[in-house]
Design a protein around this motif. Structure first.
Motif, PDB file in Angstrom:
ATOM      1  N   TYR A 203     -82.609   0.054   5.550  1.00  0.00           N
ATOM      2  CA  TYR A 203     -82.121   1.052   4.599  1.00  0.00           C
ATOM      3  C   TYR A 203     -81.153   2.045   5.245  1.00  0.00           C
ATOM      4  O   TYR A 203     -80.381   2.695   4.537  1.00  0.00           O
ATOM      5  CB  TYR A 203     -83.295   1.792   3.964  1.00  0.00           C
ATOM      6  CG  TYR A 203     -84.052   0.945   2.965  1.00  0.00           C
ATOM      7  CD1 TYR A 203     -83.613   0.835   1.651  1.00  0.00           C
ATOM      8  CD2 TYR A 203     -85.203   0.257   3.331  1.00  0.00           C
ATOM      9  CE1 TYR A 203     -84.297   0.062   0.730  1.00  0.00           C
ATOM     10  CE2 TYR A 203     -85.904  -0.520   2.417  1.00  0.00           C
ATOM     11  CZ  TYR A 203     -85.442  -0.614   1.130  1.00  0.00           C
ATOM     12  OH  TYR A 203     -86.119  -1.392   0.210  1.00  0.00           O
ATOM     13  N   GLU A 204     -81.188   2.171   6.555  1.00  0.00           N
ATOM     14  CA  GLU A 204     -80.214   3.042   7.212  1.00  0.00           C
ATOM     15  C   GLU A 204     -78.817   2.441   7.127  1.00  0.00           C
ATOM     16  O   GLU A 204     -77.828   3.155   6.947  1.00  0.00           O
ATOM     17  CB  GLU A 204     -80.611   3.272   8.668  1.00  0.00           C
ATOM     18  CG  GLU A 204     -81.858   4.132   8.840  1.00  0.00           C
ATOM     19  CD  GLU A 204     -82.115   4.475  10.291  1.00  0.00           C
ATOM     20  OE1 GLU A 204     -81.306   4.077  11.161  1.00  0.00           O
ATOM     21  OE2 GLU A 204     -83.133   5.149  10.558  1.00  0.00           O
ATOM     22  N   ARG A 205     -78.732   1.129   7.259  1.00  0.00           N
ATOM     23  CA  ARG A 205     -77.440   0.451   7.124  1.00  0.00           C
ATOM     24  C   ARG A 205     -77.041   0.282   5.674  1.00  0.00           C
ATOM     25  O   ARG A 205     -75.864   0.189   5.345  1.00  0.00           O
ATOM     26  CB  ARG A 205     -77.499  -0.933   7.784  1.00  0.00           C
ATOM     27  CG  ARG A 205     -77.538  -0.921   9.301  1.00  0.00           C
ATOM     28  CD  ARG A 205     -77.539  -2.340   9.826  1.00  0.00           C
ATOM     29  NE  ARG A 205     -76.391  -3.090   9.327  1.00  0.00           N
ATOM     30  CZ  ARG A 205     -76.380  -4.413   9.151  1.00  0.00           C
ATOM     31  NH1 ARG A 205     -77.481  -5.131   9.390  1.00  0.00           N
ATOM     32  NH2 ARG A 205     -75.296  -5.016   8.719  1.00  0.00           N
ATOM     33  N   HIS A 206     -78.035   0.216   4.769  1.00  0.00           N
ATOM     34  CA  HIS A 206     -77.752  -0.041   3.351  1.00  0.00           C
ATOM     35  C   HIS A 206     -78.437   1.012   2.482  1.00  0.00           C
ATOM     36  O   HIS A 206     -79.366   0.693   1.715  1.00  0.00           O
ATOM     37  CB  HIS A 206     -78.215  -1.445   2.976  1.00  0.00           C
ATOM     38  CG  HIS A 206     -77.624  -2.532   3.810  1.00  0.00           C
ATOM     39  ND1 HIS A 206     -76.310  -2.934   3.674  1.00  0.00           N
ATOM     40  CD2 HIS A 206     -78.152  -3.279   4.809  1.00  0.00           C
ATOM     41  CE1 HIS A 206     -76.062  -3.907   4.545  1.00  0.00           C
ATOM     42  NE2 HIS A 206     -77.150  -4.133   5.242  1.00  0.00           N
TER      43      HIS A 206
ATOM     44  N   GLU B  37     -77.473   2.350  -0.104  1.00  0.00           N
ATOM     45  CA  GLU B  37     -77.260   2.116  -1.530  1.00  0.00           C
ATOM     46  C   GLU B  37     -78.422   1.354  -2.151  1.00  0.00           C
ATOM     47  O   GLU B  37     -78.704   1.508  -3.346  1.00  0.00           O
ATOM     48  CB  GLU B  37     -75.941   1.371  -1.759  1.00  0.00           C
ATOM     49  CG  GLU B  37     -75.889  -0.055  -1.234  1.00  0.00           C
ATOM     50  CD  GLU B  37     -75.574  -0.155   0.248  1.00  0.00           C
ATOM     51  OE1 GLU B  37     -75.380  -1.280   0.728  1.00  0.00           O
ATOM     52  OE2 GLU B  37     -75.511   0.893   0.937  1.00  0.00           O
ATOM     53  N   LEU B  38     -79.117   0.525  -1.365  1.00  0.00           N
ATOM     54  CA  LEU B  38     -80.262  -0.204  -1.899  1.00  0.00           C
ATOM     55  C   LEU B  38     -81.388   0.758  -2.266  1.00  0.00           C
ATOM     56  O   LEU B  38     -82.058   0.603  -3.285  1.00  0.00           O
ATOM     57  CB  LEU B  38     -80.736  -1.243  -0.889  1.00  0.00           C
ATOM     58  CG  LEU B  38     -81.928  -2.109  -1.300  1.00  0.00           C
ATOM     59  CD1 LEU B  38     -81.683  -2.781  -2.640  1.00  0.00           C
ATOM     60  CD2 LEU B  38     -82.223  -3.149  -0.224  1.00  0.00           C
TER      61      LEU B  38
ATOM     62  N   LEU C 155     -77.887  -5.782  -9.441  1.00  0.00           N
ATOM     63  CA  LEU C 155     -77.484  -5.203  -8.160  1.00  0.00           C
ATOM     64  C   LEU C 155     -78.593  -5.323  -7.124  1.00  0.00           C
ATOM     65  O   LEU C 155     -78.316  -5.595  -5.938  1.00  0.00           O
ATOM     66  CB  LEU C 155     -77.083  -3.743  -8.359  1.00  0.00           C
ATOM     67  CG  LEU C 155     -75.758  -3.524  -9.100  1.00  0.00           C
ATOM     68  CD1 LEU C 155     -75.595  -2.067  -9.492  1.00  0.00           C
ATOM     69  CD2 LEU C 155     -74.586  -3.968  -8.223  1.00  0.00           C
ATOM     70  N   ILE C 156     -79.832  -5.127  -7.526  1.00  0.00           N
ATOM     71  CA  ILE C 156     -80.924  -5.271  -6.561  1.00  0.00           C
ATOM     72  C   ILE C 156     -81.053  -6.721  -6.109  1.00  0.00           C
ATOM     73  O   ILE C 156     -81.283  -7.005  -4.928  1.00  0.00           O
ATOM     74  CB  ILE C 156     -82.240  -4.737  -7.159  1.00  0.00           C
ATOM     75  CG1 ILE C 156     -82.151  -3.212  -7.301  1.00  0.00           C
ATOM     76  CG2 ILE C 156     -83.431  -5.121  -6.280  1.00  0.00           C
ATOM     77  CD1 ILE C 156     -83.350  -2.580  -7.970  1.00  0.00           C
ATOM     78  N   LEU C 157     -80.870  -7.667  -7.031  1.00  0.00           N
ATOM     79  CA  LEU C 157     -80.895  -9.074  -6.649  1.00  0.00           C
ATOM     80  C   LEU C 157     -79.778  -9.404  -5.669  1.00  0.00           C
ATOM     81  O   LEU C 157     -79.988 -10.128  -4.691  1.00  0.00           O
ATOM     82  CB  LEU C 157     -80.790  -9.960  -7.884  1.00  0.00           C
ATOM     83  CG  LEU C 157     -82.077 -10.152  -8.688  1.00  0.00           C
ATOM     84  CD1 LEU C 157     -81.786 -10.859 -10.001  1.00  0.00           C
ATOM     85  CD2 LEU C 157     -83.109 -10.933  -7.884  1.00  0.00           C
ATOM     86  N   VAL C 158     -78.585  -8.878  -5.913  1.00  0.00           N
ATOM     87  CA  VAL C 158     -77.465  -9.108  -4.993  1.00  0.00           C
ATOM     88  C   VAL C 158     -77.819  -8.606  -3.600  1.00  0.00           C
ATOM     89  O   VAL C 158     -77.621  -9.305  -2.593  1.00  0.00           O
ATOM     90  CB  VAL C 158     -76.180  -8.426  -5.513  1.00  0.00           C
ATOM     91  CG1 VAL C 158     -75.112  -8.391  -4.415  1.00  0.00           C
ATOM     92  CG2 VAL C 158     -75.639  -9.158  -6.737  1.00  0.00           C
TER      93      VAL C 158
END
Length: 297
Positions: free
Chosen positions: A131-134, A136-137, A165-168
């Protein structure tokens, strides 16, 4: 490839809910036709697969069921068959104290088929995103959690978008976790050029000859390479892509059937409807009605 995979599930209806559990709890999620996920918002638990494997889950983990295989979630490892079937519905989560808090999201594909690349993934996978890299998730899961926790106007539009978006992001995380080989890319420049042409001009009157000229190959060589890399012959792929896009328009817009037919390369609404029925098993009108009913259910 991920965009194409997500596009195929738009022949289905999006669902999501937030669930909280306390004490000794467990639930079995029966198999269904579609793709689904769970996102652990808080607490810890266990994923139990149909072959008896168990995986510890903690806050932030995502469980992905790429083609709707049966699985279970529980407070402790155990046998899947002993878990009660999870209740389905849109009831809000409990407001009292809880030990486990998670989101469920899915696309149920009542018409059409699950993309072959989803079927090549394991039955159920557990992902621990960075989650630090992403970040937005994290924002997306917060938005979906808020969306399903209370009734708000426009949920019929926001929910499918958030589930998409969560699936992506889940599929991207799985790709990073398992390596590039999990999602093969088209490296042949000729076949890639033909795919770009198809995707950019679904209303064009494509033939194998025209596509093979774009690819810079003979028709025989092009057909053989395309089929080997994409998994189906060029014209079969073209028809599927046209109908997939048409299904998305039927689901999301009120555009007339004749207009959709022209946008995806069919000469008439009748020709499009005949091809659509062969692919999805229902008429375009029935499909649109089913999607509208699911959206506002």
């Amino acid at each position: 490839m991920i965009s194409e995979v997500i596009g195929t599930i738009h022949a289905g209806s999006a669902h999501a809910r937030r669930i909280t559990e306390s004490g000794a709890w467990g639930a079995r999620y029966p198999a269904f036709v579609g793709v689904g996920f769970h996102v652990v918002l808080g607490g810890s638990g266990w994923l139990i697969t149909r072959d008896g494997e168990t995986t510890a889950l903690r806050a932030g983990d995502i469980v992905l069921a790429p083609y709707g295989s049966e699985h279970g979630l529980s407070h402790a490892p155990g046998a899947l068959a002993t878990l009660p079937v999870a209740p389905m519905g849109a009831e809000p989560p409990s407001r009292g104290p809880y030990d486990f808090d998670f989101l469920c999201g899915c696309y149920r594909v009542d018409h059409g088929q699950i993309h072959r690349f989803l079927r090549e993934l394991p039955d159920v996978v557990a992902i621990s995103p960075d989650y630090e890299r992403h970040p937005e998730l994290r924002a997306l899961t917060d938005l979906l959690g808020d969306d399903v926790s209370q009734a708000r106007p426009g949920a019929g539009a926001t929910r499918p978008a958030l589930v998409d978006l969560i699936l992506v992001h889940a599929l991207r995380q799985w790709q990073e976790q398992s390596g590039d080989e999990a999602w093969p890319t088209i490296t042949d420049p000729g076949v890639a050029a033909a795919l770009r042409a198809i995707h950019g001009g679904l209303d064009e009157q494509w033939t194998v000859r025209r596509l093979s000229e774009i690819a810079g190959m003979s028709r025989t060589t092009f057909t053989r390479r395309f089929t080997a890399l994409v998994g189906k012959p060029p014209m079969t792929y073209l028809i599927g892509r046209r109908l997939m896009y048409g299904a998305g328009l039927l689901r999301a817009t009120p555009v007339p059937l004749a207009t959709i037919a022209r946008q995806v390369g069919y000469s008439s609404g009748f020709a499009f409807a005949s091809a659509f029925r062969r692919e999805y098993g229902v008429s375009p009108g029935r499909f649109r009605q089913d999607m509208r009913s699911a959206r506002y259910a």
